[in-house]
Design a protein around this motif. Structure first.
Motif, PDB file in Angstrom:
ATOM      1  N   GLU A 105       0.865  -1.169   0.000  1.00  0.00           N
ATOM      2  CA  GLU A 105       0.000   0.000   0.000  1.00  0.00           C
ATOM      3  C   GLU A 105       0.905   1.223   0.000  1.00  0.00           C
ATOM      4  O   GLU A 105       2.065   1.148   0.427  1.00  0.00           O
ATOM      5  CB  GLU A 105      -0.935  -0.012   1.215  1.00  0.00           C
TER       6      GLU A 105
ATOM      7  N   GLY B 194      -4.355   1.585  -1.985  1.00  0.00           N
ATOM      8  CA  GLY B 194      -4.254   0.283  -1.345  1.00  0.00           C
ATOM      9  C   GLY B 194      -3.438  -0.714  -2.138  1.00  0.00           C
ATOM     10  O   GLY B 194      -2.850  -0.411  -3.185  1.00  0.00           O
TER      11      GLY B 194
ATOM     12  N   PRO C 233      -6.303  -2.599   3.726  1.00  0.00           N
ATOM     13  CA  PRO C 233      -5.463  -1.848   2.793  1.00  0.00           C
ATOM     14  C   PRO C 233      -6.150  -1.589   1.463  1.00  0.00           C
ATOM     15  O   PRO C 233      -5.673  -1.983   0.393  1.00  0.00           O
ATOM     16  CB  PRO C 233      -4.236  -2.740   2.648  1.00  0.00           C
TER      17      PRO C 233
END
Length: 340
Positions: free
Chosen positions: A213, A239, A332
């Protein structure tokens, strides 16, 4: 750099598995102003940690400051203070800072040169802008260390990366690998950190590790990430699952950005004041040992304050009345609707 808030909030982070995103989504994290102690304290803009998101990979702390006129702000003057279980990453755009720590490491932090201090089981250090500094401008970052390494020895690394040039700009890769360059600095989880300078009207598509990420902090300029405008001082989050990041400079001046990234951190941690541990009792123990000036943290030699009557070390704030409790870090995956 130290956390100097009188009532720091605890940070307990719960691991989340990597999740692939469907497209290049961007989540904007805005900064809050935090004074760094004293009546003439310099103010920093803090984007991590906060309730919206507390970690990007193992990056757990992002302070952005300046450009500050030192004659007005007083510059940086942080007396010896402790750390556990983390690495501090100092990166300057302008000015200079003296560093002294209890591992007997003494350095001058200069623009374009990364200084990384590993706390391990315990360290203390001071940070003071030099007397000849007139403008202070840069970022201070922390990364959390995994359990297997967090009780290890103190250490200090320095690296001055050569510019990596590309069509429309250049980059300085100070941690990890990016744009074909790799930093020799040791980290304990997969990470990347770089300063990117993008000329007016230029754009770049950067290949990135899809297991990471990322966060893009804008220092100066008029840029967008994946078509999403990013204002100076904001941290744009993407992400896991992305293979490239597309950045465009829409302004008439050169833009400057800091890119950070890493694999989502897979351990639950507690972060309070300058300590990272694993539960309330551990943090309480660190605080008690620091207040007692225990051997865990050693002794910093060489600190000279701007104020001859200033503190010789930073006492810890009081713990909250309640036990430090967990806080879950989001998965994430960028959440565009979280822009505030």
């Amino acid at each position: 750099m130290s956390v100097t808030e009188p009532h720091p909030q605890e940070q307990v982070l719960t691991p989340t598995p990597p999740v692939c995103t469907d497209g290049a989504k961007v989540e904007i994290i805005t900064a809050r102003d935090v004074p760094l102690g004293g009546p003439r304290a310099m103010t920093v803009r803090r984007t991590l940690p906060q309730r919206q998101r507390s970690l990007i990979g193992a990056w757990c702390f992002v302070d952005h400051y300046g450009p500050d006129d030192v004659s007005v702000s007083g510059g940086m003057d942080v007396a010896p203070h402790p750390h556990t279980g983390l690495q501090t990453v100092s990166w300057l755009f302008e000015g200079a800072i003296t560093h002294h720590d209890s591992g007997d490491h003494h350095a001058v932090v200069l623009p374009g040169e990364v200084n990384l201090m590993t706390a391990g089981g315990g360290i203390c250090h001071s940070e003071v802008s030099t007397q000849d500094t007139t403008t202070l401008h840069g970022v201070q970052l922390w990364t959390v260390m995994p359990d297997a390494d967090r009780h290890g020895p103190r250490r200090f690394d320095h690296h001055a990366p050569d510019p990596v040039r590309f069509d429309g700009g250049e980059a300085l890769v100070f941690l990890g690998s990016l744009l074909g360059d790799t930093s020799p600095v040791t980290t304990f989880t997969p990470l990347v950190g770089a300063e990117i300078r993008l000329e007016a009207g230029a754009s770049i598509s950067i290949d990135v590790d899809p297991s990471h990420e990322h966060g893009l902090l804008l220092d100066a300029g008029d840029i967008d990430l994946e078509g999403i405008p990013v204002a100076p001082g904001e941290l744009a989050y993407t992400g896991t699952g992305e293979q490239r990041l597309r950045i465009r400079n829409n302004g008439d001046d050169r833009a400057r950005l800091i890119l950070i990234g890493g694999e989502p951190f897979a351990e639950e941690i507690v972060m309070w004041w300058n300590f990272i541990g694993r539960d309330h009792d551990e943090i309480a123990q660190y605080r008690a040992e620091w207040q007692d000036q225990a051997d865990r943290f050693g002794h910093t030699r060489g600190y000279i304050s701007h104020d001859p009557e200033g503190l010789t070390w930073l006492p810890a704030p009081d713990l909250p009345n309640a036990a430090l409790t967990p806080r879950t870090n989001p998965a994430p995956v960028a959440r565009p609707e979280k822009r505030i």
